[in-house]
Design an enzyme around this catalytic site. Structure first.
Site, PDB file in Angstrom:
ATOM      1  N   GLY A  56      31.439  -1.254   7.753  1.00 50.40           N
ATOM      2  CA  GLY A  56      30.388  -2.303   7.390  1.00 50.40           C
ATOM      3  C   GLY A  56      30.513  -2.802   6.238  1.00 50.40           C
ATOM      4  N   CYS A  57      29.811  -3.113   5.559  1.00 52.97           N
ATOM      5  CA  CYS A  57      29.733  -4.111   4.109  1.00 52.97           C
ATOM      6  C   CYS A  57      30.346  -2.972   3.099  1.00 52.97           C
ATOM      7  CB  CYS A  57      28.334  -4.536   3.722  1.00 52.97           C
ATOM      8  SG  CYS A  57      28.545  -5.172   2.030  1.00 52.97           S
TER       9      CYS A  57
END
Length: 232
Positions: A56-57
């Site tokens: 993810g981020c």
């Protein structure tokens, strides 16, 4: 990460929608809890080793691992594609082959690769989600381990098989494992973003809970004061 500007502009709406997602995901029974030790986690007598993880981020991933004892540097960047497309604008399109990643330099005598994977799978992200994490969608947010050695690859594949066989998670692990072809550092404004912007709604909703989970679930690995990239 194309949704993030919208979060900053429409903070109230974002808080409501993301909070609803967080309540159903981050508190799920198979997340944010201690998981078994890897059955295979060979010792490395070297003083330094590098792991590259995508989940993810990279803002949250960097923030989590900067709080882990034995980690000496964490860099946000891109892995999986070509160097010429390793930029935020290009990667955000989702068609470069890159994933937002973190390059973790650590002392394997203090924290092993397998122990980093325990943190990665249990509190740093949801390994059962395919090509997304939280509000972020696309292959650039996929769960992937970019292995820097045959030993890392063997450990990662064996651990995924172990967790799936023991049904540790409610759904099969979607994490990919591939040899590391290259890591490309992200733009400076992404580095240590979590700690520079702790009051941003995106950070408060999606990333700070991961650090709280690290402290709660893995107190023996938790370092209260993060080692920021700017300090290394």
């Amino acid at each position: 990460m194309s949704l993030k500007p919208l979060y900053l502009v429409l903070a109230a709406a974002a808080m409501a929608s993301a909070a609803a997602f967080l309540s159903s995901h981050a508190s799920a029974g198979d997340l944010n809890k201690e998981i078994p030790t890897p059955a295979s986690d060979p010792a490395n007598p070297a003083s330094s080793e590098v792991a590259v993880l995508a989940g993810g981020c990279f803002w949250g991933q960097q923030g989590v691992f900067e709080h882990v004892k034995g980690v000496t540097k964490v860099v946000a960047g891109y892995s999986g594609g070509y160097g010429r497309t390793a930029s935020y604008d290009a990667v955000s399109n989702g068609d470069t082959g890159h994933a937002e990643s973190v390059q973790i330099t650590f002392d394997p005598r203090q924290v092993t690769f397998g122990q980093l994977l325990r943190i990665y799978f249990s509190v740093a992200h949801d390994p059962t989600e395919l090509n997304r994490q939280g509000p972020d969608e696309g292959s650039q947010y996929r769960s992937e381990i970019f292995t820097a050695s045959p030993e890392q690859e063997a450990t990662a594949r064996a651990y995924i098989a172990q967790l799936d066989a023991d049904h540790i998670f409610a759904a099969p692990i979607a994490t990919k494992v591939e040899p590391l072809k290259g890591f490309h550092r992200a733009e400076d404004y992404h580095q240590d973003y979590l700690f520079k912007n702790p009051h941003a709604s995106y950070i408060q909703i999606n990333d700070l809970p991961k650090i709280d989970a690290l402290k709660r679930v893995w107190p023996d690995f938790y370092r209260e004061k993060p080692l920021l990239l700017s300090q290394t």
